[in-house]
Design an enzyme around this catalytic site. Structure first.
Site, PDB file in Angstrom:
ATOM      1  N   CYS A  80     -32.289   7.310  34.477  1.00 40.67           N
ATOM      2  CA  CYS A  80     -31.760   8.471  33.658  1.00 40.67           C
ATOM      3  C   CYS A  80     -31.998   9.658  34.563  1.00 40.67           C
ATOM      4  CB  CYS A  80     -32.789   8.480  32.600  1.00 40.67           C
ATOM      5  SG  CYS A  80     -32.766   9.947  31.375  1.00 40.67           S
ATOM      6  N   THR A  82     -31.961  12.805  33.580  1.00 37.72           N
ATOM      7  CA  THR A  82     -32.885  13.973  32.811  1.00 37.72           C
ATOM      8  C   THR A  82     -34.460  13.512  33.106  1.00 37.72           C
ATOM      9  OG1 THR A  82     -31.409  14.105  31.119  1.00 37.72           O
ATOM     10  CG2 THR A  82     -33.179  14.838  30.587  1.00 37.72           C
ATOM     11  N   CYS A 194     -25.423  12.064  34.630  1.00 38.49           N
ATOM     12  CA  CYS A 194     -26.071  11.662  33.468  1.00 38.49           C
ATOM     13  C   CYS A 194     -25.644  10.095  33.338  1.00 38.49           C
ATOM     14  CB  CYS A 194     -25.717  12.350  32.247  1.00 38.49           C
ATOM     15  SG  CYS A 194     -26.169  11.137  30.613  1.00 38.49           S
ATOM     16  N   HIS A 196     -25.258   7.963  31.308  1.00 38.22           N
ATOM     17  CA  HIS A 196     -24.253   7.521  30.280  1.00 38.22           C
ATOM     18  C   HIS A 196     -22.936   7.600  30.569  1.00 38.22           C
ATOM     19  CE1 HIS A 196     -27.738   7.580  27.705  1.00 38.22           C
ATOM     20  NE2 HIS A 196     -27.165   6.917  26.595  1.00 38.22           N
TER      21      HIS A 196
HETATM   22  N1  DGL Z   1     -28.884   8.971  30.314  1.00 41.66           N
HETATM   23  C1  DGL Z   1     -29.630  10.315  30.376  1.00 41.66           C
HETATM   24  C2  DGL Z   1     -29.496  10.872  31.646  1.00 41.66           C
HETATM   25  O1  DGL Z   1     -28.915  10.256  32.795  1.00 41.66           O
HETATM   26  C3  DGL Z   1     -29.866  10.994  29.412  1.00 41.66           C
HETATM   27  C4  DGL Z   1     -29.222  10.889  27.922  1.00 41.66           C
HETATM   28  C5  DGL Z   1     -29.977  11.500  26.879  1.00 41.66           C
HETATM   29  O2  DGL Z   1     -30.899  10.948  26.408  1.00 41.66           O
HETATM   30  O3  DGL Z   1     -29.804  12.854  26.572  1.00 41.66           O
HETATM   31  O4  DGL Z   1     -29.808  12.166  31.847  1.00 41.66           O
END
Ligand code: DGL
Length: 270
Positions: A80, A82, A194, A196
């Protein structure tokens, strides 16, 4: 550090707020087919991208501490951006195993960019981080680095993995957040900052008004896991993967088929 005495079934722990870390897990499974996996999603804390730095800095090391105590992984991967750009140092200080962080792939983007305009598409929290300022100064000093945070694209990637229908306007809006900035018309590289976002890479590419190159760190992280593992043994066959959620609800239940596609057939609550 893992070594020859590490039990073959000692897992690699992947951690994200939700399903984003699956984009990091996938290349790791390609490189290390028998990798034992615990995939942890902080569903109770999702989404991270709209939270304050202080909330994330407090939450992530504490959760990782609990997960490491419970599952005794050989390596932990903060899958992740973040969490990693905010809390990697704290997590490393708190754990006595190697910790791999996922941070925006600005360096390879700067190496590859012909136009010297790079976009960084992440969460709102990631794109404001000093960590990103440092990566930009170190690797992209001669580039224009545009940044955009999209909570809508995070929610969309989750929805797509739950089997919800496509909505091309959402990836198109996220890209417009970069393309509509001054210099955006010359951008040739988009860093998927990110975890995702690689899950909807094809939809982003289809939404782009002209060909763009999308980069993420998944393959580099897979190589890093293999390197840090050294000569520690892996199992002889792919073990059943475990998915752990901090809250189990209908949201998680709808993800079960997608999780099984990544070998995560046992779902548990933390
Ligand atoms: N998958 C996460 C990232 O790489 C964060 C997504 C989220 O929870 O806002 O930042």
């Amino acid at each position: 550090m893992p070594d020859a005495s590490t039990p073959p079934d000692a897992p690699v722990l992947f951690f994200d707020s939700g399903v984003g870390g699956l984009s990091i897990l996938a290349p790791a499974k390609t490189l290390i087919p028998n990798i034992p996996v615990v995939y942890a999603a902080d569903s109770a804390g999702f989404p991270y991208g709209t939270k304050s730095d202080a909330e994330i800095a407090a939450r992530v090391p504490a959760l990782l501490g609990r997960l490491v105590e419970r599952y005794r992984p050989r390596i932990a991967v903060i899958a992740c951006n973040t969490a990693a750009t905010i809390a990697l140092t704290h997590v490393r200080a708190a754990l006595d195993i190697p910790v791999v962080g996922t941070v925006p792939a600005i360096k390879p983007a700067a190496i590859a960019s012909k136009t010297r305009v790079i976009g960084v598409l992440g969460t709102e929290a990631t794109v404001r981080q000093p960590y990103v300022d440092r990566l930009t100064a170190e690797h992209g000093a001669d580039c224009t680095v545009l940044r955009h945070g999209s909570a809508a694209l995070v929610a969309y990637a989750e929805a797509r993995l739950r089997g919800e229908p496509a909505d091309p306007a959402i990836p198109a809006d996220a890209l417009a957040g970069l393309l509509d900035q001054p210099g955006g018309e010359r951008m040739d590289m988009v860093v998927l900052a990110c975890t995702h976002f690689p899950l909807v890479r094809d939809e982003l590419a289809a939404a782009a008004p002209r060909p763009l190159t999308f980069l993420d760190g998944g393959e580099g992280i897979a190589r890093r896991i293999a390197y840090l593992n050294g000569d520690a043994p892996w199992p002889d066959a792919p073990p059943e993967g475990i998915a752990v959620f901090t809250r189990i609800d209908s949201w998680v239940e709808a993800l079960t088929p997608a999780l099984a596609g990544f070998g995560l057939t046992r779902v548990k609550a933390l």
